[in-house]
Design a protein around this motif. Structure first.
Motif, mmCIF file in Angstrom:
data_model
loop_
_atom_site.group_PDB
_atom_site.id
_atom_site.type_symbol
_atom_site.label_atom_id
_atom_site.label_comp_id
_atom_site.label_asym_id
_atom_site.label_seq_id
_atom_site.Cartn_x
_atom_site.Cartn_y
_atom_site.Cartn_z
ATOM 1 N N ASP A 197 0.975 -1.167 -0.169
ATOM 2 C CA ASP A 197 -0.082 -0.057 -0.087
ATOM 3 C C ASP A 197 0.800 1.344 -0.124
ATOM 4 O OD1 ASP A 197 -2.053 1.751 0.036
ATOM 5 O OD2 ASP A 197 -2.821 1.083 1.955
ATOM 6 N N PHE A 198 1.142 1.524 -1.123
ATOM 7 C CA PHE A 198 2.219 2.759 -1.439
ATOM 8 C C PHE A 198 1.536 3.605 -2.297
ATOM 9 C CE2 PHE A 198 5.084 4.754 -4.269
ATOM 10 C CZ PHE A 198 6.147 5.261 -3.391
ATOM 11 N N ARG A 199 1.411 4.984 -1.576
ATOM 12 C CA ARG A 199 0.943 6.097 -2.522
ATOM 13 C C ARG A 199 1.968 7.178 -2.790
ATOM 14 N NH1 ARG A 199 -4.318 6.318 1.267
ATOM 15 N NH2 ARG A 199 -4.829 3.888 1.029
ATOM 16 N N PRO A 200 1.785 7.873 -4.199
ATOM 17 C CA PRO A 200 1.174 7.611 -5.263
ATOM 18 C C PRO A 200 1.456 6.319 -6.067
ATOM 19 C CG PRO A 200 2.252 9.319 -5.778
ATOM 20 C CD PRO A 200 2.715 8.920 -4.226
ATOM 21 N N LYS A 201 0.730 5.309 -6.557
ATOM 22 C CA LYS A 201 1.235 4.129 -7.117
ATOM 23 C C LYS A 201 2.016 4.408 -8.410
ATOM 24 C CE LYS A 201 -0.637 0.270 -5.154
ATOM 25 N NZ LYS A 201 0.203 -0.642 -4.605
ATOM 26 N N PHE A 202 1.599 5.403 -9.083
ATOM 27 C CA PHE A 202 2.259 5.694 -10.437
ATOM 28 C C PHE A 202 3.707 5.851 -10.357
ATOM 29 C CE2 PHE A 202 1.783 9.950 -9.215
ATOM 30 C CZ PHE A 202 3.022 10.635 -9.878
ATOM 31 N N ILE A 203 4.172 5.959 -9.086
ATOM 32 C CA ILE A 203 5.686 6.441 -8.962
ATOM 33 C C ILE A 203 6.459 4.967 -9.435
ATOM 34 C CG2 ILE A 203 7.390 6.828 -7.301
ATOM 35 C CD1 ILE A 203 6.350 9.461 -8.456
ATOM 36 N N ALA A 204 6.056 3.910 -9.012
ATOM 37 C CA ALA A 204 6.716 2.832 -9.188
ATOM 38 C C ALA A 204 7.126 2.481 -10.715
ATOM 39 C CB ALA A 204 5.805 1.431 -8.769
ATOM 40 N N ASP A 205 6.178 3.019 -11.716
ATOM 41 C CA ASP A 205 6.591 2.935 -13.056
ATOM 42 C C ASP A 205 7.457 3.987 -13.508
ATOM 43 O OD1 ASP A 205 4.941 0.294 -13.010
ATOM 44 O OD2 ASP A 205 3.169 1.602 -13.065
ATOM 45 N N CYS A 206 7.701 5.160 -12.905
ATOM 46 C CA CYS A 206 8.422 6.068 -13.312
ATOM 47 C C CYS A 206 9.689 6.279 -12.889
ATOM 48 C CB CYS A 206 7.641 7.665 -12.621
ATOM 49 S SG CYS A 206 6.103 7.891 -13.326
ATOM 50 N N ILE A 207 10.212 5.375 -11.979
ATOM 51 C CA ILE A 207 11.509 5.566 -11.578
ATOM 52 C C ILE A 207 12.557 5.331 -12.566
ATOM 53 C CG2 ILE A 207 13.171 4.446 -9.941
ATOM 54 C CD1 ILE A 207 10.789 4.018 -7.947
ATOM 55 N N ASP A 208 12.422 4.631 -13.419
ATOM 56 C CA ASP A 208 13.304 4.349 -14.484
ATOM 57 C C ASP A 208 13.270 5.244 -15.708
ATOM 58 O OD1 ASP A 208 14.785 2.312 -13.009
ATOM 59 O OD2 ASP A 208 13.363 0.853 -13.427
ATOM 60 N N LEU A 209 12.306 6.073 -15.661
ATOM 61 C CA LEU A 209 11.979 7.067 -16.906
ATOM 62 C C LEU A 209 13.351 7.790 -16.963
ATOM 63 C CD1 LEU A 209 8.355 7.839 -16.490
ATOM 64 C CD2 LEU A 209 9.341 6.307 -18.060
#
Length: 159
Positions: free
Chosen positions: A137-149
């Protein structure tokens, strides 16, 4: 200084910054005051403060050591409702940061107290992998997909 935030009967607004500290393939998360969810270390931008300075200041306050900015990975407008059904509007800047001195990093999960504008904040820090980040339960969820951008992403989320 004055945090950029509004909290009244009509709803809430806050302008915040967060630091994504990665060390040995893990990301540092924080649970504040025993919340049900965790997030990234960071806090409010103060009136007259730019986001670069704000993230460096907030990370120093929460972690107890200096970081440097690697890059901005996301700017997020987030709209949601609080537990008491008030509208909440948040603008967040998310930065990849590195410790100035890697010897200062506590590689274990740990607890720290922070005095924040006269209030004691109970901070529980945990190191998690990117995969674990997607499953907790981590917020905001979208960050997990942005880290390697490699370039900054501007995102609007509505929950």
């Amino acid at each position: 200084m004055i945090d950029i935030r509004i909290d009244n009967d009509a709803g809430k607004f806050k302008f915040r910054v967060c630091g994504i500290l990665e060390h040995k393939n893990k990301i540092l998360t924080v649970r504040i005051n025993k919340d049900s969810h965790c997030c990234l270390p960071g806090g409010h931008v103060e009136l007259g403060e730019d986001t670069d300075h704000a993230v460096l200041r907030e990370m120093k306050e929460e972690l107890g050591y200096d970081v440097k900015i690697e890059r901005l990975i996301a700017i997020n407008q987030n709209f949601f409702y609080t537990k008491d059904h008030k509208p909440f509007h948040e603008i967040g800047y998310y930065y990849i940061v590195k410790a100035v001195d890697e010897n200062n990093i506590n590689e274990n999960n740990y607890v720290r107290e922070e005095l924040d504008k006269g209030k004691i904040q109970h901070l529980e820090f945990n190191w998690v992998t990117k995969e674990e980040l997607k499953n907790i339960d981590f917020r905001p969820k979208f960050i997990a997909d942005c880290i390697d951008l490699k370039q900054t992403k501007i995102i609007t989320t509505k929950d």
